[in-house]
Write a protein that holds these residues in place. Structure first.
Motif, PDB file in Angstrom:
ATOM      1  N   ALA A  35       0.855  -1.182   0.000  1.00 12.84           N
ATOM      2  CA  ALA A  35       0.000   0.000   0.000  1.00 12.84           C
ATOM      3  C   ALA A  35       0.892   1.232   0.000  1.00 12.84           C
ATOM      4  O   ALA A  35       1.731   1.397   0.894  1.00 12.84           O
ATOM      5  CB  ALA A  35      -0.912  -0.004   1.224  1.00 12.84           C
ATOM      6  N   LEU A  36       0.719   2.086  -0.991  1.00 14.68           N
ATOM      7  CA  LEU A  36       1.542   3.277  -1.161  1.00 14.68           C
ATOM      8  C   LEU A  36       0.741   4.516  -0.769  1.00 14.68           C
ATOM      9  O   LEU A  36      -0.277   4.827  -1.393  1.00 14.68           O
ATOM     10  CB  LEU A  36       1.999   3.397  -2.609  1.00 14.68           C
ATOM     11  N   ILE A  37       1.202   5.213   0.263  1.00 15.44           N
ATOM     12  CA  ILE A  37       0.550   6.430   0.735  1.00 15.44           C
ATOM     13  C   ILE A  37       1.514   7.590   0.536  1.00 15.44           C
ATOM     14  O   ILE A  37       2.631   7.570   1.038  1.00 15.44           O
ATOM     15  CB  ILE A  37       0.181   6.325   2.230  1.00 15.44           C
ATOM     16  N   SER A  38       1.070   8.604  -0.205  1.00 16.49           N
ATOM     17  CA  SER A  38       1.968   9.733  -0.447  1.00 16.49           C
ATOM     18  C   SER A  38       1.212  10.842  -1.157  1.00 16.49           C
ATOM     19  O   SER A  38       0.109  10.636  -1.682  1.00 16.49           O
ATOM     20  CB  SER A  38       3.163   9.285  -1.305  1.00 16.49           C
ATOM     21  N   ALA A  59      -1.191  -1.035  -4.577  1.00 15.48           N
ATOM     22  CA  ALA A  59      -2.293  -0.098  -4.778  1.00 15.48           C
ATOM     23  C   ALA A  59      -1.899   1.247  -4.185  1.00 15.48           C
ATOM     24  O   ALA A  59      -1.098   1.313  -3.240  1.00 15.48           O
ATOM     25  CB  ALA A  59      -3.573  -0.608  -4.140  1.00 15.48           C
ATOM     26  N   THR A  60      -2.462   2.314  -4.743  1.00 14.52           N
ATOM     27  CA  THR A  60      -2.115   3.665  -4.311  1.00 14.52           C
ATOM     28  C   THR A  60      -3.233   4.284  -3.481  1.00 14.52           C
ATOM     29  O   THR A  60      -4.420   4.058  -3.737  1.00 14.52           O
ATOM     30  CB  THR A  60      -1.836   4.576  -5.513  1.00 14.52           C
ATOM     31  N   PHE A  61      -2.802   5.098  -2.506  1.00 10.06           N
ATOM     32  CA  PHE A  61      -3.739   5.816  -1.651  1.00 10.06           C
ATOM     33  C   PHE A  61      -3.209   7.243  -1.508  1.00 10.06           C
ATOM     34  O   PHE A  61      -2.588   7.600  -0.508  1.00 10.06           O
ATOM     35  CB  PHE A  61      -3.864   5.103  -0.298  1.00 10.06           C
ATOM     36  N   ILE A  71      -4.569  10.673   6.801  1.00 13.24           N
ATOM     37  CA  ILE A  71      -3.901   9.404   7.063  1.00 13.24           C
ATOM     38  C   ILE A  71      -4.912   8.360   7.554  1.00 13.24           C
ATOM     39  O   ILE A  71      -4.885   7.198   7.114  1.00 13.24           O
ATOM     40  CB  ILE A  71      -2.773   9.606   8.088  1.00 13.24           C
ATOM     41  N   LYS A  72      -5.803   8.756   8.428  1.00 15.29           N
ATOM     42  CA  LYS A  72      -6.835   7.836   8.908  1.00 15.29           C
ATOM     43  C   LYS A  72      -7.692   7.335   7.750  1.00 15.29           C
ATOM     44  O   LYS A  72      -8.019   6.145   7.658  1.00 15.29           O
ATOM     45  CB  LYS A  72      -7.704   8.526   9.952  1.00 15.29           C
ATOM     46  N   SER A  73      -8.043   8.231   6.836  1.00 14.96           N
ATOM     47  CA  SER A  73      -8.846   7.852   5.674  1.00 14.96           C
ATOM     48  C   SER A  73      -8.086   6.894   4.763  1.00 14.96           C
ATOM     49  O   SER A  73      -8.664   5.923   4.234  1.00 14.96           O
ATOM     50  CB  SER A  73      -9.240   9.115   4.894  1.00 14.96           C
ATOM     51  N   SER A  77      -9.132   3.055   3.701  1.00 12.90           N
ATOM     52  CA  SER A  77      -9.244   2.649   2.299  1.00 12.90           C
ATOM     53  C   SER A  77      -8.394   1.423   2.001  1.00 12.90           C
ATOM     54  O   SER A  77      -8.824   0.510   1.282  1.00 12.90           O
ATOM     55  CB  SER A  77      -8.818   3.799   1.383  1.00 12.90           C
ATOM     56  N   LEU A  78      -7.189   1.377   2.537  1.00 13.00           N
ATOM     57  CA  LEU A  78      -6.329   0.228   2.228  1.00 13.00           C
ATOM     58  C   LEU A  78      -6.850  -1.044   2.889  1.00 13.00           C
ATOM     59  O   LEU A  78      -6.736  -2.140   2.320  1.00 13.00           O
ATOM     60  CB  LEU A  78      -4.869   0.518   2.592  1.00 13.00           C
ATOM     61  N   LYS A  79      -7.438  -0.939   4.071  1.00 14.76           N
ATOM     62  CA  LYS A  79      -8.010  -2.126   4.703  1.00 14.76           C
ATOM     63  C   LYS A  79      -9.278  -2.570   3.975  1.00 14.76           C
ATOM     64  O   LYS A  79      -9.573  -3.767   3.891  1.00 14.76           O
ATOM     65  CB  LYS A  79      -8.305  -1.845   6.169  1.00 14.76           C
TER      66      LYS A  79
END
Length: 257
Positions: A35-38, A59-61, A71-73, A77-79
Motif C-alpha cells: 500500500a503506497l501512501i503519499s 495499490a495507491t492511496f 492518514i486515517k482515511s 481505504s487500504l483495509k
C-alpha cells in the motif's frame, strides 16, 4: 494469487527514487501486498504500475496532505481494499526539511515541519498500531518474512542525523526529527510487551536520490543507496523477539563523521 498475504504500507515515496520506493519494491518481491501512501499521485501511479508489472500487488492511496484525517482515511481505504490481508509492516518515510538560519525561518515553515514530521508520524503510528494490536503472532503460512519471529507487526520510522544532533541550519528540522525519535523510543517501550516491534533508522547522509553530482553518485562508498537501506529495513522485520533493534544507524563507508 492467494487471498491471504501480509500487507506492507509505506508513507512517503517522493519522486519514486528514494528510500520509500526502494523499500516498497523489496517488500513486494518478498511476498507482501504493498500500500503506497503519499502526495504526488503521478509518482504513486508510476511506482504502483512498476510493482504490478513486475509480478507484485500494489495499490495507491494518494493524499492531499499529511493531516491525521487524511492518514486515517488512507488506512481505512487500504483495509477496505485488502480486507483479508493482515497489516504486518508499516514504514513512515514522509518528511519535510527546512535548512535555513534560525532568524530566516518562518512560522509557516515551522508549522509544516511539525505537522509533517511529528503530527503525521503520530497519526500513522496510531493507525498502524491499532491494526497490529488486533492480530495474533505472524505465521509462516502468510508468506511474509517474519513467520518465525514471534511478532505481530513492525513499525519503522525513517530518521536522520538531525534526529540526534542539531546544527547551524537545522533548528526547525532537528526539532521535529528529535520528536520522531522520541516517539519511536516511547512506542518501542510501550508495545514491545505485545510483540510489536518499533524501530527508527538514522540515515546519516544523502541517498542517491538526493544528488550531489555525477562523481559522487557513482561512488558507492560515498553515498547511501536506497536499495541498501531497504535491505536493512527487511533485516529489521526479520529479527526475532529475542534480539530486537530499536535504533539502527546507517552511513556510507567514506562518510566523514
Amino acid at each position: 494469487m492467494s487471498s491471504v498475504r501480509p500487507l506492507f504500507v509505506v508513507a512517503g515515496i517522493g519522486n519514486g527514487t528514494g528510500t520509500g520506493a526502494a523499500t516498497a519494491r523489496l517488500f513486494a518481491k518478498s511476498g507482501y501486498r504493498v500500500a503506497l501512501i503519499s502526495r504526488g499521485p503521478d509518482y504513486l501511479s508510476k511506482l504502483a504500475t512498476e510493482l504490478n508489472q513486475a509480478g507484485g500487488e500494489a495499490a495507491t492511496f494518494p493524499l492531499k496532505d499529511y493531516t491525521p484525517a487524511s492518514i486515517k482515511s488512507a488506512f481505512a481505504s487500504l483495509k477496505s481494499h485488502w480486507p483479508s490481508s493482515p497489516l504486518r509492516v508499516a514504514v513512515f518515510n514522509a518528511g519535510y526539511g527546512v535548512w535555513k538560519p534560525f532568524l530566516d525561518i518562518t512560522e509557516d515553515e515551522v508549522r509544516e515541519s511539525i505537522d509533517t514530521n511529528v503530527l503525521a508520524a503520530f497519526a500513522f503510528a496510531r493507525a498502524a498500531l491499532l491494526e497490529f494490536t488486533k492480530l495474533e503472532l505472524e505465521t509462516a503460512n502468510e508468506g511474509g518474512v517474519a513467520g518465525d519471529a514471534r511478532k505481530k507487526g513492525t513499525l519503522i520510522f525513517t530518521g536522520a542525523t538531525a534526529s540526534i544532533r542539531g546544527n547551524t541550519l537545522t533548528s526547525a528540522f532537528s526539532a521535529s526529527k528529535f520528536g520522531i525519535r522520541a516517539l519511536s523510543q516511547s512506542l518501542a517501550k510501550e508495545f514491545s510487551k505485545q510483540n510489536i516491534h518499533v524501530e527508527t533508522a538514522i540515515l546519516t547522509d544523502r541517498t542517491k536520490s538526493q544528488r550531489k553530482g555525477p562523481s559522487w553518485e557513482a561512488d558507492q562508498d560515498a553515498r547511501l543507496d536506497p536499495d541498501s537501506i531497504a535491505k536493512s529495513y527487511l533485516y529489521l522485520v526479520k529479527q526475532d523477539s529475542s534480539a530486537w533493534t530499536w535504533e539502527i544507524d546507517l552511513r556510507p563507508a567514506h562518510e566523514k563523521w
